[in-house]
Structures are given as C-alpha cells and as structure tokens.
Design a protein around this motif. Structure first.
Motif, short mmCIF file in Angstrom:
data_model
loop_
_atom_site.label_atom_id
_atom_site.label_comp_id
_atom_site.label_asym_id
_atom_site.label_seq_id
_atom_site.Cartn_x
_atom_site.Cartn_y
_atom_site.Cartn_z
N ALA A 164 -8.12 -7.52 -2.89
CA ALA A 164 -8.95 -8.54 -3.05
C ALA A 164 -8.82 -9.67 -2.22
CB ALA A 164 -8.92 -9.10 -4.71
N TRP A 217 -13.13 0.77 -4.44
CA TRP A 217 -12.58 2.14 -4.97
C TRP A 217 -11.68 1.93 -5.90
CZ3 TRP A 217 -10.69 5.86 -0.54
CH2 TRP A 217 -10.23 7.21 -1.02
N CYS A 218 -10.68 1.02 -5.75
CA CYS A 218 -9.73 0.83 -6.71
C CYS A 218 -10.20 0.40 -7.97
CB CYS A 218 -8.72 -0.14 -6.33
SG CYS A 218 -7.66 0.31 -4.86
N LEU A 219 -11.07 -0.52 -8.02
CA LEU A 219 -11.84 -0.84 -9.20
C LEU A 219 -12.56 0.28 -10.02
CD1 LEU A 219 -13.29 -4.24 -8.18
CD2 LEU A 219 -11.63 -3.93 -9.73
N MET A 242 -4.43 -3.54 -5.77
CA MET A 242 -5.84 -4.28 -6.28
C MET A 242 -5.87 -5.65 -5.54
SD MET A 242 -8.30 -2.70 -9.12
CE MET A 242 -7.40 -3.94 -10.41
N SER A 269 -12.16 -0.76 -0.28
CA SER A 269 -10.84 -0.26 -0.80
C SER A 269 -10.70 -0.95 -2.10
CB SER A 269 -9.60 -0.31 -0.13
OG SER A 269 -9.68 0.26 1.26
N LEU A 270 -11.21 -2.13 -2.19
CA LEU A 270 -11.21 -3.07 -3.53
C LEU A 270 -12.07 -2.23 -4.47
CD1 LEU A 270 -10.28 -5.28 -5.45
CD2 LEU A 270 -12.24 -6.49 -4.39
N ARG A 315 0.93 -1.22 -0.10
CA ARG A 315 -0.06 0.00 -0.16
C ARG A 315 0.97 1.21 -0.05
NH1 ARG A 315 -4.00 -1.67 4.91
NH2 ARG A 315 -5.07 -3.36 3.72
N TYR A 329 -0.50 -0.58 -9.26
CA TYR A 329 -2.06 -0.41 -9.09
C TYR A 329 -2.74 -2.00 -9.14
CZ TYR A 329 -6.52 1.92 -9.20
OH TYR A 329 -7.67 2.48 -8.73
N ASP A 330 -2.39 -2.67 -9.96
CA ASP A 330 -2.78 -4.18 -9.95
C ASP A 330 -2.28 -4.82 -8.79
OD1 ASP A 330 -4.27 -3.67 -12.16
OD2 ASP A 330 -2.90 -4.76 -13.55
N ARG A 382 -9.63 2.84 -11.44
CA ARG A 382 -8.75 2.26 -12.11
C ARG A 382 -8.09 3.11 -13.49
NH1 ARG A 382 -6.54 -1.43 -15.71
NH2 ARG A 382 -4.74 -2.74 -14.95
#
Length: 138
Positions: A92, A127-129, A88, A124-125, A71, A84-85, A132
């Motif tokens: 997950a 949000w990231c999705l 993420m 957070s997942l 993070r 980023y991936d 992106r």
C-alpha cells in the motif's frame, strides 16, 4: 546463537508466497541498481530527473531492501496476521508513493522503468486484499 532455519520453499499453499519471494529477489536486484547505477532510478523518476540525486537513489535503494526483507519473511510466515498485514501495508505504501509521484508531484512519468513498480505494487496489494481470508484462515 541460533540462525533462522527456513525451508527451501514456503509451506503454505497457493502462489502468493512464491510471488513474494520473486518480488523480494527483484527488490534485492533493484537495490543494487539504486546503489550503483543511479541513472536507472532517474529513469523511474523521469518527470523530474534532477531530483533523483545519488543520495536519493541510495535512500530509495535502502527502502527497497527493507521491502525485500518484509516480502521474504512474509513468504515463509504468510499465515501470521501481523506478517500478512505488514506485507500488505508495504504494498500500500509503495503504491501510494508511486501513484502520488505520478499524479500529484509529477516526478514519475509512465515509461518502461515506472510501469513495473506501479503495476506490481498495486496488483500485489489487490492480490493480498482478496486472499487475506484464505491465508489467515478466516
């Protein structure tokens, strides 16, 4: 030998990099708890507290410290597709872990100690999705 020179704050706009820094700091704190106060880890896994041995607590702390490192780095390199991936995927994996421990294995019961990992990991997942394309310039 060169050291990583990071600016005092992430340079990318938006709030997600700051959220990653905040959750990284919280993870470092949680690592200390897992190493030195395993009773708090037993509270997260209150469905089967006897399974949270001191060794399991320290393993959880090590996993949490790895999550903090990912993070932290992602906060400063959020426009990198690989970083980023990775962050993420980390959210997950954490979400799958906590939800499966609650819904399948029964070791996590919904309480004040478990609500944070469930909400932060899943939120957070999501949000990231949803962000992106913004952070990767797609």
């Amino acid at each position: 030998m060169s050291y990583i020179n990071l600016p005092p704050t992430p340079s990318q706009g938006g709030l997600l990099p700051y959220w990653l820094l905040f959750t990284a700091a919280a993870s470092v704190y949680n690592t200390g708890q897992a190493y030195f106060a395993s009773w708090q880890s037993r509270e997260v896994y209150s469905g089967k507290p006897t399974e949270m041995t001191p060794l399991a607590s320290r393993l959880f702390g090590t996993w949490t410290l790895l999550a903090a490192a990912i993070r932290f780095r992602a906060a400063y390199d959020i426009s990198s597709p690989a970083m980023y991936d990775l962050v993420m995927a980390k959210f997950a994996i954490a979400s799958i872990h906590f939800w499966s421990e609650m819904l399948i294995f029964g070791s996590v019961k919904l309480n004040r100690a478990s609500i944070g990992p469930l909400v932060i990991g899943t939120g957070s997942l999501v949000w990231c999705l949803t962000q992106r394309n913004y952070y990767l310039g797609l």
